[in-house]
Design an enzyme around this catalytic site. Structure first.
Site, PDB file in Angstrom:
ATOM      1  CE  LYS A 154      -3.581  -2.526   2.474  1.00 20.90           C
ATOM      2  NZ  LYS A 154      -4.291  -2.800   3.724  1.00 20.90           N
TER       3      LYS A 154
ATOM      4  CD  GLN B 179      -3.304  -4.364   6.859  1.00 21.78           C
ATOM      5  OE1 GLN B 179      -3.251  -3.371   6.144  1.00 21.78           O
ATOM      6  NE2 GLN B 179      -3.781  -5.522   6.439  1.00 21.78           N
TER       7      GLN B 179
ATOM      8  CG  ASP C 286      -9.676  -0.898   4.431  1.00 21.35           C
ATOM      9  OD1 ASP C 286      -9.182  -0.999   3.297  1.00 21.35           O
ATOM     10  OD2 ASP C 286      -9.018  -1.046   5.472  1.00 21.35           O
TER      11      ASP C 286
END
Ligand code: NAP
Length: 278
Positions: free
Chosen positions: A47, A91, A114
């Site tokens: 990322k 995460q 997300d």
């Protein structure tokens, strides 16, 4: 034919880089990692690499495994309030003593890169414009780029997980596909998957989908990621299936890179259309 997620990602990132530069978009992504899960470290590195490439600033918070939930919630609150931060990623997985659902839902919907907060998922359920979960968006984008019709297609999804299968079923319904969702309790999985024009497997069971599970000419998308002896293995028996299907994603090199590209895509959308969110 191969659905080359890696190549498409590279092309998309070039376009995104151009757009960010041309419009002088100041975008900052905050990534929170708790503990030192090796897979998470690889995901974060990918990322970060993509963000660096397109010109997005990354602020990384690597926290001790032992931090308290209060500490994590306070950090998220601080990032929510920081107007220089465009998006936040918590995460997963996080250590068991921390409630992932509670912590990820404390991210304000407008910074939820997300697309997993309850508010954003509810908008997906209602068919409203929202921040789509990156893997879901990446799969749809890949199909669209290869001109694979989604509307009216019989799509069979294997797996009903909260990260992929379930939200993907909603997103594809919103695109007017006829969607069947199968799971570990599905009887005669093979009879179900053989109906698919587009078969998408997201289980994490290595090579669950074999040649006889696939209708001739179907499109096959392999989302699953498992590791055998450190090597990534997908849900799909690629070598045998590639001879019967029309399109297939390699794994790695299919859905994974698309997921990364869609993080950038979401961040740009969030920066450009902030008034639509939260
Ligand atoms: P998850 O929550 O673990 O869900 C797995 C699903 O697979 C469950 O619905 C389960 O059924 C189903 N399943 C398990 N065994 C099965 C079987 N024998 N037959 C049919 N279905 C079976 O998974 P997730 O978080 O959604 O992720 C799915 C996979 O995608 C994982 O391998 C993950 O690592 C991968 N992934 C890849 C990317 C990427 O970018 N490539 C991104 C995210 C996730 P039940 O519900 O009945 O238990």
């Amino acid at each position: 034919m191969i659905l080359d997620g890696k190549k498409v990602k590279d092309e998309l990132l070039d376009k995104m880089q151009e757009k960010i530069t041309k419009n002088n978009l100041q975008i900052k992504l905050a990534i929170i990692l708790v503990g030192n899960n090796p897979a998470s470290q690889i995901y974060i590195k990918n990322k970060e690499k993509a963000c660096n490439y397109v010109g997005i600033e990354v602020e990384k918070y690597v926290l001790e495994e032992t931090i308290t939930e209060k500490y994590l919630l306070e950090l998220i609150d601080q990032l929510n309030k920081d107007s220089s931060v465009t998006g936040i990623i918590l995460q997963s997985p996080i250590p068991k003593h921390l409630d992932f659902d509670k912590c990820s839902n404390s991210i304000i919907p407008s910074k939820d890169v997300d697309g997993f907060t309850k508010e954003n998922i509810y908008k997906l359920y209602l068919g409203q414009k929202t921040i789509l979960p990156c893997t879901v968006k990446g799969i749809i984008k890949l199909l669209e780029i290869y001109d694979i019709p989604i509307e009216g297609a019989n799509v069979v999804i294997v797996g009903r997980g909260n990260i992929v299968g379930h939200p993907l079923s909603l997103a594809l319904l919103n695109k007017n596909a006829t969607v069947t969702v199968s799971h570990s309790k599905t009887k005669n999985l093979l009879d179900v998957t053989r109906q698919a024009d587009i078969l998408i497997s997201a289980t994490g069971i290595p090579h669950l989908i074999k040649k006889d599970y696939v209708k001739k000419g179907a499109v096959v998308v392999d989302v699953g990621v498992s590791r055998i002896d450190g090597k990534i293995v997908g849900d799909v028996d690629f070598e045998n299936i590639k001879t019967v299907c029309s399109f297939i994603t390699p794994n790695p090199g299919g859905v994974g890179p698309m997921t990364v590209a869609m993080i950038i895509d979401n961040l740009i959308e969030m920066k450009e259309g902030k008034e639509n969110y939260g």
